[in-house]
Design a protein around this motif. Structure first.
Motif, PDB file in Angstrom:
ATOM      1  N   VAL A 102       0.832  -1.205   0.000  1.00  0.00           N
ATOM      2  CA  VAL A 102       0.000   0.000   0.000  1.00  0.00           C
ATOM      3  C   VAL A 102       0.862   1.248   0.000  1.00  0.00           C
ATOM      4  N   SER A 103       1.969   1.221  -0.698  1.00  0.00           N
ATOM      5  CA  SER A 103       2.869   2.369  -0.680  1.00  0.00           C
ATOM      6  C   SER A 103       2.432   3.476  -1.616  1.00  0.00           C
ATOM      7  N   ALA A 104       1.492   3.190  -2.531  1.00  0.00           N
ATOM      8  CA  ALA A 104       1.070   4.217  -3.483  1.00  0.00           C
ATOM      9  C   ALA A 104       0.120   5.199  -2.835  1.00  0.00           C
ATOM     10  N   HIS A 105       0.184   6.467  -3.254  1.00  0.00           N
ATOM     11  CA  HIS A 105      -0.655   7.510  -2.680  1.00  0.00           C
ATOM     12  C   HIS A 105      -1.602   8.113  -3.697  1.00  0.00           C
ATOM     13  N   ALA A 106      -1.633   7.622  -4.902  1.00  0.00           N
ATOM     14  CA  ALA A 106      -2.603   8.056  -5.900  1.00  0.00           C
ATOM     15  C   ALA A 106      -3.161   6.801  -6.550  1.00  0.00           C
ATOM     16  N   ALA A 107      -4.407   6.870  -7.003  1.00  0.00           N
ATOM     17  CA  ALA A 107      -5.050   5.697  -7.585  1.00  0.00           C
ATOM     18  C   ALA A 107      -5.631   6.051  -8.943  1.00  0.00           C
ATOM     19  N   LEU A 108      -5.599   5.084  -9.847  1.00  0.00           N
ATOM     20  CA  LEU A 108      -6.223   5.254 -11.148  1.00  0.00           C
ATOM     21  C   LEU A 108      -7.736   5.112 -10.974  1.00  0.00           C
ATOM     22  N   THR A 109      -8.467   6.161 -11.291  1.00  0.00           N
ATOM     23  CA  THR A 109      -9.920   6.148 -11.081  1.00  0.00           C
ATOM     24  C   THR A 109     -10.711   6.017 -12.378  1.00  0.00           C
ATOM     25  N   GLY A 110     -10.057   6.138 -13.527  1.00  0.00           N
ATOM     26  CA  GLY A 110     -10.775   6.008 -14.789  1.00  0.00           C
ATOM     27  C   GLY A 110      -9.832   6.024 -15.960  1.00  0.00           C
ATOM     28  N   SER A 111     -10.322   5.564 -17.095  1.00  0.00           N
ATOM     29  CA  SER A 111      -9.501   5.554 -18.311  1.00  0.00           C
ATOM     30  C   SER A 111     -10.422   5.574 -19.521  1.00  0.00           C
ATOM     31  N   ASP A 112      -9.854   5.978 -20.648  1.00  0.00           N
ATOM     32  CA  ASP A 112     -10.576   5.964 -21.915  1.00  0.00           C
ATOM     33  C   ASP A 112      -9.595   5.518 -23.007  1.00  0.00           C
ATOM     34  N   PRO A 113      -9.780   4.299 -23.558  1.00  0.00           N
ATOM     35  CA  PRO A 113     -10.857   3.333 -23.325  1.00  0.00           C
ATOM     36  C   PRO A 113     -10.840   2.781 -21.897  1.00  0.00           C
ATOM     37  N   GLN A 114     -11.995   2.284 -21.482  1.00  0.00           N
ATOM     38  CA  GLN A 114     -12.118   1.739 -20.155  1.00  0.00           C
ATOM     39  C   GLN A 114     -11.389   0.404 -20.050  1.00  0.00           C
ATOM     40  N   GLN A 115     -11.079   0.047 -18.826  1.00  0.00           N
ATOM     41  CA  GLN A 115     -10.411  -1.229 -18.604  1.00  0.00           C
ATOM     42  C   GLN A 115     -11.310  -2.383 -19.073  1.00  0.00           C
ATOM     43  N   GLY A 116     -10.755  -3.249 -19.959  1.00  0.00           N
ATOM     44  CA  GLY A 116     -11.504  -4.387 -20.466  1.00  0.00           C
ATOM     45  C   GLY A 116     -12.485  -4.063 -21.569  1.00  0.00           C
ATOM     46  N   ALA A 117     -12.543  -2.804 -22.018  1.00  0.00           N
ATOM     47  CA  ALA A 117     -13.518  -2.417 -23.045  1.00  0.00           C
ATOM     48  C   ALA A 117     -13.116  -2.969 -24.409  1.00  0.00           C
ATOM     49  N   VAL A 118     -14.113  -3.189 -25.254  1.00  0.00           N
ATOM     50  CA  VAL A 118     -13.903  -3.586 -26.646  1.00  0.00           C
ATOM     51  C   VAL A 118     -14.473  -2.478 -27.523  1.00  0.00           C
TER      52      VAL A 118
END
Length: 675
Positions: free
Chosen positions: A30-46
Motif C-alpha cells: 500500500v505504498s502508493a498515494h494516488a489511484a487510477l480512477t478512470g480511463s478511456d478506453p475503459q479497462q476491459g472495453a472492446v
C-alpha cells in the motif's frame, strides 16, 4: 553496570531491525498515494475503431515523464508516440499511432504521486475483438524489490541521523554546555551528521530507479540522476545536502571554538549565535521533508508544512536529547550535573506538548474520519504510534521522578556529615594540618592500590609496594628526561585510569543514577520502535486519501456501468391544454456522452405534440451551466438528442422549457445525481 551496556545496545539494535523489517514488509502493498480512477478506453472495453489516444484519470495530480505511459500491441510492440500530455484536472493522455490492428492492447503506467511516492499499474482494452497477447506485466509493486528496500532503509537512517544531529546539539546548548568537551557526545552528534549525509546521498542515487524500473543497475544511471534533480524530491534532497554543509560548520564551532572559549560574556554571545544559527539550519532540514512529502499536498498545505516542521523538530529535540542523555549516563567519563538533567526534563516536556498539538492536527488532516482511522493501514499504524507515544510518556514520567529525587539528593547528603560531627564531640579535634596530612596519606594509599589494580598485580598492598612507588618517584626526579620520564608518563596514565575507574564505580553505585539510567534506557528502546513506525507511516497512503481514492474509483465504475436516469417533471403553462408531464431519460447518466430522450404526455398518460421543448443542465455547486440542449422531434410526443456531454459528476439541475402555444410557455426543473 557499565559492562552490561553492550548487550543492551545489541538488544535494541536487534529490536530495531526486527520491527523495521516487519513494518516495511507489511507496508509494501500500500505504498502508493494516488489511484487510477478512470480511463478511456475503459479497462476491459472492446471498441469498434482504434482510438486516437489513451487517457488516464487519477485521484490526485501526478508527475510523469514521456515514458510514464506505454501502450503495447498483442505482440508487445510499443504503439504510442511516447509523449504524454495533461488533459486538465487529474487526467493525462498519450497519443497512439494510426492504423492499429485488431486485438488486445496493454496499457502500463508508472507515475509519481504528489507526495513523492511511485504508483504503477496496467490494464487492457481491445480493438474489434479480444485476442491473445504476449505482454507479461510484472507483479512487483511500485517502489518494491531490492531498490525499494534500500530506499526505505535510507529513509529510516536519514530520520535517525536528523534526530541525533539536532537533538544532540540542542541538548548541549540548552541543557549541558559542559558536554561540548565530552568525546562521547561529540561522536554522537557527528555520527548523526554522517548518517543523515550518507542517507541523503544514497536516496538521491536510488531515487531514479526507485520511481522507475526498480533495477539495481539503474542506480548509477546519470541520465536518471539528472531527471531526479529536476523533480520536487530531487530539489529537496539537494537542499538538504547544502544545509548539511552549514551544519558541518555549526558542529565545528560548537565542539571547537565554543568549547575553548573561557570568557563568560563572549561565550554567552556565542551561545546565542549558535542557538539562532542552529535553529535556522534545523528548521531548514526539517522543511526538506515537509516540502516533498505528505504535508506538501492535500488539505491546508500552508498550515500543514509549518506544522510538520515543528513536529519534526519536537521529535528530534525529545528523542535526540534522550539518546544523548543515555550516552552520557553510560559512556561519559564524568557525571552529568543534576541541573542539566532537570533542564532536559523541562525541554522534553515542552517538546512533547508541541508533539501532541501538531500530531493531533496531522492526524485529523491525514485521516479525517473514524472509518479511515480503524479501516485503513495508515490509521492502524497511527493508532500503534499513539500507543507507543503514550508508553513513552509514561516511562518519561518515571524518569522525571528519578530526576526530582536526584535533584533533592544533595541536601540529604550534606546533612549526614553534620550529624557525624555532632556525634563525635567528645573526641579530641585534630588540627587542620593533621587532617590534611591524613587525607594526603589516604589518597596516596588509594593511588598505590589503584596503580596495582591497573597493572594487574594481585595480592594485598604492603610496605614494599609503597617503598617501590617512592623509589620510582625518586628515580623520576633524578632521571630527568630519560627512562624516568617514560615511567612518569606511565604512572600518570595509571593514575588517570584509576581515577576514571573510581569515578565510574561511585557513579554506578548511586541508586538514583542507576534508576535514571534504566528508565532512560527503556525510553530509548520504545523510541527505536516508535521511529520505525513513524518511518513506515510517512511512506504509507494516508487514510483520507485512500478513502477518497476508493470513492473516486467507485464513482468511475458507476459512470462506466451507469444505468439510465428517468425523471418525471409535471408542468402547467396556464393555457388551454397546458398541463402535462415531461419525462426526461438520460442513458447511461454518466460523465461524458449520453443519449437523451424526452417524452411529453397528458395527465392521462397519452402522448401529445407541443411546439417546442428545450433542456438545460446546471451544476450550481461548481458554477457550471446552464448547458443548453435542443432535442429533435422524432415522433408524437417524443424528442431525442445524442452525445449530450456531462463534464463532471454531481447533483445536476435539469430544467425543461415547454411551450404549448405561441404565448404559453413554462420552465420547470428537478435535481438529479449524474455520475
Amino acid at each position: 553496570m557499565s559492562q552490561t551496556i553492550a548487550p543492551r545496545v545489541r538488544t535494541l539494535l536487534l529490536l530495531l531491525l526486527a520491527v523495521t523489517g516487519a513494518l516495511l514488509a507489511g507496508a509494501a502493498p500500500v505504498s502508493a498515494h494516488a489511484a487510477l480512477t478512470g480511463s478511456d478506453p475503459q479497462q476491459g472495453a472492446v471498441v469498434a475503431e482504434a482510438p486516437a489516444q489513451v487517457s488516464l484519470t487519477f485521484s490526485e495530480q501526478v508527475a510523469m515523464s514521456d515514458d510514464s505511459v506505454r501502450v503495447l500491441d498483442p505482440k508487445g510492440k510499443r504503439v504510442d508516440t511516447g509523449k504524454t500530455s495533461g488533459q486538465g484536472g487529474n487526467t493525462y493522455a498519450v497519443k497512439l499511432h494510426s492504423g492499429l490492428p485488431d486485438g488486445t492492447f496493454t496499457v502500463t503506467y508508472q507515475v509519481v504521486s504528489a507526495d513523492s511516492h511511485p504508483v504503477a499499474g496496467a490494464f487492457t482494452f481491445s480493438i474489434g475483438a479480444p485476442s491473445k497477447t504476449s505482454v507479461a506485466v510484472s507483479d512487483q509493486e511500485a517502489g518494491g524489490g531490492v531498490v525499494g528496500g534500500l530506499y526505505g532503509f535510507a529513509r529510516y537512517v536519514s530520520y535517525a541521523g536528523f534526530i541525533l544531529l539536532v537533538g544532540g546539539s540542542a541538548f548541549v546548548l540548552a541543557c549541558w554546555q559542559g558536554g561540548t568537551g565530552v568525546r562521547a557526545v561529540q561522536r554522537l552528534v557527528v555520527s548523526g551528521w554522517l548518517a543523515l549525509t550518507g542517507a541523503t546521498l544514497a536516496m538521491l542515487m536510488l531515487r531514479g530507479s526507485y520511481t522507475g524500473s526498480g533495477t539495481v543497475g539503474d542506480i548509477f544511471d546519470l541520465n536518471l540522476l539528472s531527471q531526479v534533480l529536476q523533480t520536487k524530491t530531487g530539489a529537496a534532497l539537494v537542499s538538504r545536502l547544502l544545509l548539511l554543509a552549514a551544519a558541518a560548520l555549526f558542529i565545528a564551532v560548537l565542539f571547537g571554538a565554543y568549547e575553548k572559549r573561557e570568557d563568560e560574556e563572549e561565550k554567552g554571545d556565542l551561545t546565542f549565535g549558535l542557538a539562532i544559527g542552529g535553529f535556522v539550519v534545523a528548521a531548514g532540514l526539517a522543511a526538506t521533508w515537509a516540502m516533498a512529502e505528505h504535508a506538501s499536498t492535500g488539505l491546508q498545505t500552508g498550515i500543514a508544512m509549518p506544522a510538520d516542521v515543528l513536529h519534526l523538530l519536537a521529535v528530534a529535540v525529545w528523542l535526540g536529547g534522550l539518546s544523548t542523555l543515555l550516552v552520557v549516563l553510560y559512556r561519559a567519563p564524568s557525571s552529568i550535573g543534576r541541573s542539566a538533567v532537570q533542564r532536559f526534563s523541562q525541554v522534553a516536556f515542552g517538546s512533547v506538548a508541541v508533539l501532541v498539538v501538531t500530531g493531533i492536527y496531522q492526524s485529523w488532516r491525514q485521516v479525517g474520519s473514524w472509518s479511515a482511522l480503524t479501516g485503513t493501514w495508515y490509521g492502524q499504524l497511527l493508532l500503534i504510534k499513539v500507543g507507543l507515544v503514550v508508553v513513552l510518556v509514561g516511562i518519561a514520567w518515571i524518569s522525571r521522578r528519578w530526576t526530582t529525587r536526584l535533584a533533592q539528593a544533595p541536601a540529604k547528603e550534606q546533612a549526614k556529615p553534620k550529624a557525624k560531627v555532632g556525634a563525635s564531640t567528645s573526641t579530641p579535634k585534630k588540627s587542620n594540618s593533621a587532617k590534611s596530612k591524613g587525607s594526603k596519606a589516604a589518597k596516596g594509599s588509594q593511588t598505590a592500590k589503584g596503580s596495582q589494580a591497573a597493572n594487574g598485580s594481585a595480592g594485598p598492598s604492603d610496605d614494599s609496594d609503597t617503598s617501590d612507588t617512592s623509589d620510582d618517584k625518586e628515580t623520576v626526579s633524578v632521571g630527568g628526561a630519560g627512562g624516568g620520564g617514560k615511567r612518569a608518563a606511565q604512572l600518570a596514565r595509571q593514575r588517570a585510569a584509576v581515577a576514571i575507574t573510581r569515578e565510574k564505580r561511585l557513579r554506578d553505585a548511586d541508586p538514583l543514577r542507576t534508576g535514571l539510567r534504566r528508565s532512560v534506557l527503556a525510553e530509548a528502546g520504545v523510541a527505536v520502535v516508535l521511529l520505525a513506525v513513524t518511518t513506515v507511516l510517512t511512506s504509507t497512503e494516508p487514510g483520507r486519501t485512500e478513502e477518497e481514492a476508493k470513492a473516486a474509483t467507485a464513482a468511475a465504475t458507476s459512470e462506466q456501468t451507469g444505468e439510465a436516469l428517468s425523471l418525471d417533471i409535471p408542468f402547467d403553462t396556464g393555457g388551454q391544454d397546458g398541463k402535462g408531464i415531461a419525462r426526461v431519460e438520460l442513458d447511461p447518466a454518466r460523465v461524458g456522452g449520453n443519449d437523451m430522450h424526452v417524452y411529453v404526455e397528458r395527465p392521462n398518460g397519452k402522448a401529445f405534440d407541443i411546439p417546442e421543448v428545450k433542456i438545460a443542465f446546471t451544476l450550481k455547486a461548481k458554477d457550471i451551466g446552464p448547458l443548453p440542449v435542443v432535442p429533435d422531434r422524432i415522433a408524437t410526443g417524443h424528442w431525442t438528442a445524442s452525445g449530450v456531454q456531462i463534464p463532471m459528476a454531481g447533483s445536476w439541475q435539469i430544467a425543461v422549457t415547454v411551450r404549448t402555444s405561441d404565448i404559453d410557455q413554462v420552465t420547470v426543473d428537478k435535481n438529479a445525481q449524474i455520475g
